[in-house]
Design an enzyme around this catalytic site. Structure first.
Site, PDB file in Angstrom:
ATOM      1  N   ALA A  72     -95.876 -27.883 -31.872  1.00  0.00           N
ATOM      2  CA  ALA A  72     -96.099 -29.439 -31.302  1.00  0.00           C
ATOM      3  C   ALA A  72     -94.980 -29.353 -30.978  1.00  0.00           C
ATOM      4  O   ALA A  72     -93.668 -29.517 -31.310  1.00  0.00           O
ATOM      5  CB  ALA A  72     -96.715 -30.566 -32.437  1.00  0.00           C
ATOM      6  N   ASP A  73     -95.091 -30.791 -30.088  1.00  0.00           N
ATOM      7  CA  ASP A  73     -93.701 -31.558 -29.388  1.00  0.00           C
ATOM      8  C   ASP A  73     -94.437 -32.940 -28.668  1.00  0.00           C
ATOM      9  O   ASP A  73     -95.363 -33.094 -28.679  1.00  0.00           O
ATOM     10  CB  ASP A  73     -93.549 -30.815 -28.267  1.00  0.00           C
ATOM     11  CG  ASP A  73     -92.500 -31.307 -27.346  1.00  0.00           C
ATOM     12  OD1 ASP A  73     -90.900 -30.929 -28.627  1.00  0.00           O
ATOM     13  OD2 ASP A  73     -92.178 -32.070 -26.200  1.00  0.00           O
TER      14      ASP A  73
END
Ligand SMILES: Cc1cn([C@H]2C[C@H](O)[C@@H](COP(=O)(O)OP(=O)(O)OP(=O)(O)O)O2)c(=O)[nH]c1=O
Length: 199
Positions: A72-73
């Site tokens: 995730a970012d």
């Protein structure tokens, strides 16, 4: 059932995945986070989430290659510009003053990779901050909260008092959109609520 790895050093992401009852093993996967020329913020976070999942997958032993890896970012975006983690106090305070008394975007991408295929999503949320004073921004920096967070704030922490409005996903702003994550993991045969004892 496939085993799941979370390619993240973020304690928030670990807590959110635990919250929805998905067992996992955490890995720390380092990637190059330099934006590409002319890359949009949405393309940037999606690429990074996919790169984190791929880097995590590369760390898994050969026998585990069928396992799934989640990456995730999160990026805070103001007028099309990405505000990353603050470099120092001056940077943190200037970010907070730029976010003061207006709305900004928070983009969080998630990606799941199982060695065969990778699926990803970008979740967009709008956050509106009330006006923030210089002295308040200095006191907020002194709390230690901003330093490891995109945009230099944590909605789940002291910065909650700045939030006049939110349109989108609260968990995505914290770092992992739980609704979309559960849906994506379902595509890979990994259910949520595995910790729920049904009577
Ligand atoms: C906007 C916001 C961000 N954040 C955090 C979530 C992420 O941890 C961080 C954004 O940076 P990221 O680069 O997305 O993540 P990270 O480096 O912390 O962790 P990893 O790459 O190992 O998964 O900012 C909050 O905790 N609260 C918030 O309100």
């Amino acid at each position: 059932m496939k085993s799941l790895y979370l390619a993240s050093g973020s304690p928030r992401r670990r807590e959110l995945l635990t919250q929805i009852g998905v067992p996992f093993t955490a890995l720390s996967a380092d990637i190059d986070e330099t934006p590409l020329p002319d890359e949009s913020p949405a393309a940037y976070v999606e690429r990074l989430a996919r790169d984190k999942a791929a880097a995590g997958h590369a760390l898994i032993a050969a026998g585990q290659s069928a396992a799934c890896v989640l990456g995730a970012d999160t990026a805070v975006v103001l007028d099309g510009r990405i505000l990353g983690k603050p470099l120092d106090q001056a940077d943190a305070q200037s970010m907070l003053m730029a976010l003061s008394d207006r709305e900004h975007e928070v983009l969080t991408a998630i990606a799941v990779l199982d060695g065969q295929r990778c699926e990803s999503r970008v979740v967009r949320s709008l956050v509106r901050f009330r006006a923030i004073g210089d002295d308040e921004a200095a006191r907020y920096w002194a709390s230690g909260e901003p330093c490891d967070k995109a945009g230099g704030y944590g909605i789940q922490g002291l910065a909650a008092v700045f939030v006049a409005g939110l349109n989108g996903s609260y968990s995505a702003v914290v770092g992992l959109p739980v609704c979309e994550t559960a849906e994506l993991l379902g595509h890979f045969g990994i259910p949520c609520w595995q910790n729920l004892a049904v009577r």
